[in-house]
Design an enzyme around this catalytic site. Structure first.
Site, PDB file in Angstrom:
ATOM      1  N   HIS A  97      42.531  45.775  70.818  1.00  0.00           N
ATOM      2  CA  HIS A  97      41.584  46.540  71.636  1.00  0.00           C
ATOM      3  C   HIS A  97      42.310  47.724  72.253  1.00  0.00           C
ATOM      4  CE1 HIS A  97      43.365  43.312  74.033  1.00  0.00           C
ATOM      5  NE2 HIS A  97      43.308  44.134  75.073  1.00  0.00           N
ATOM      6  N   HIS A  99      42.183  50.209  75.452  1.00  0.00           N
ATOM      7  CA  HIS A  99      41.629  50.444  76.788  1.00  0.00           C
ATOM      8  C   HIS A  99      41.342  51.934  76.929  1.00  0.00           C
ATOM      9  CE1 HIS A  99      43.029  46.545  78.690  1.00  0.00           C
ATOM     10  NE2 HIS A  99      43.847  46.588  77.648  1.00  0.00           N
TER      11      HIS A  99
HETATM   12  P1  5GP Z   1      44.923  43.061  77.509  1.00  0.00           P
HETATM   13  O1  5GP Z   1      45.677  42.607  78.720  1.00  0.00           O
HETATM   14  O2  5GP Z   1      44.873  41.972  76.430  1.00  0.00           O
HETATM   15  O3  5GP Z   1      45.397  44.374  76.959  1.00  0.00           O
HETATM   16  O4  5GP Z   1      43.441  43.351  77.975  1.00  0.00           O
HETATM   17  C1  5GP Z   1      42.451  42.373  78.005  1.00  0.00           C
HETATM   18  C2  5GP Z   1      41.360  42.911  78.857  1.00  0.00           C
HETATM   19  O5  5GP Z   1      40.198  42.139  78.618  1.00  0.00           O
HETATM   20  C3  5GP Z   1      41.640  42.839  80.367  1.00  0.00           C
HETATM   21  O6  5GP Z   1      41.617  44.147  80.930  1.00  0.00           O
HETATM   22  C4  5GP Z   1      40.531  41.937  80.897  1.00  0.00           C
HETATM   23  O7  5GP Z   1      40.032  42.377  82.152  1.00  0.00           O
HETATM   24  C5  5GP Z   1      39.489  42.024  79.810  1.00  0.00           C
HETATM   25  N1  5GP Z   1      38.671  40.824  79.677  1.00  0.00           N
HETATM   26  C6  5GP Z   1      39.093  39.536  79.708  1.00  0.00           C
HETATM   27  N2  5GP Z   1      38.060  38.689  79.529  1.00  0.00           N
HETATM   28  C7  5GP Z   1      36.953  39.463  79.385  1.00  0.00           C
HETATM   29  C8  5GP Z   1      35.565  39.159  79.177  1.00  0.00           C
HETATM   30  O8  5GP Z   1      35.143  38.006  79.072  1.00  0.00           O
HETATM   31  N3  5GP Z   1      34.720  40.217  79.078  1.00  0.00           N
HETATM   32  C9  5GP Z   1      35.149  41.510  79.196  1.00  0.00           C
HETATM   33  N4  5GP Z   1      34.224  42.469  79.118  1.00  0.00           N
HETATM   34  N5  5GP Z   1      36.454  41.832  79.385  1.00  0.00           N
HETATM   35  C10 5GP Z   1      37.350  40.824  79.479  1.00  0.00           C
END
Ligand code: 5GP
Ligand code: ZN
Length: 132
Positions: A97, A99
């Site tokens: 993903h 951001h």
């Molecule tokens: P990472 O730390 O893996 O780069 O980012 C994961 C992101 O997913 C985090 O910013 C977190 O807030 C978001 N996230 C986690 N669970 C959910 C969810 O159930 N729904 C949504 N919309 N975002 C989520």
């Protein structure tokens, strides 16, 4: 396979979607760093950006279109794009993903990136982006 973002893409877990095309889906991050913080995810499951040579370029148009949408609808002044790869880099969901973090003139600079903004009303933010 047990993947949160695959479940969101399939509609099995609700999300606040702001953009979708054949390659990717974009939805609001549930815990935004800044107003309009959005995740762009490929429809195909790829664990992280280093796992596959094609996927990031495949979703590049979706990233650009979603970014334009956020700037135009939310009045953002700029944007950070962030991809975490690996747990040590802060990756928590192992479905690639990107951001998209809109930035505003009242809180500029890299040092302001990780300072969480006041809790946003995610439903209102979604309405402002998708116009419904
Ligand atoms: P990472 O730390 O893996 O780069 O980012 C994961 C992101 O997913 C985090 O910013 C977190 O807030 C978001 N996230 C986690 N669970 C959910 C969810 O159930 N729904 C949504 N919309 N975002 C989520
Ligand atoms: Zn997945």
């Amino acid at each position: 396979m047990d993947c949160l973002f695959c479940a969101i893409i399939d509609g099995d877990i609700p999300s606040r979607q702001v953009y979708a095309d054949d390659t990717a889906v974009a939805f609001l991050d549930i815990n935004p760093l800044h107003r309009g913080h959005t995740l762009v995810v490929p429809r195909l499951h790829v664990s992280d950006v280093l796992a596959d040579p094609e996927t990031l370029s495949l979703i590049a148009p979706a990233i650009q279109r979603t970014g334009r949408l956020l700037v135009e609808r939310l009045g953002a002044d700029g944007m950070n794009l962030l991809v975490n790869s690996g747990a040590v880099a802060g990756q928590e969901v192992f479905h690639l993903h990107v951001h998209l973090i809109p930035r505003y003139a009242d809180n500029p600079g890299m040092r302001g990136l990780l300072q969480r903004s006041p809790a946003a009303d995610l439903d209102e933010v979604q309405r402002q982006i998708v116009g419904s």
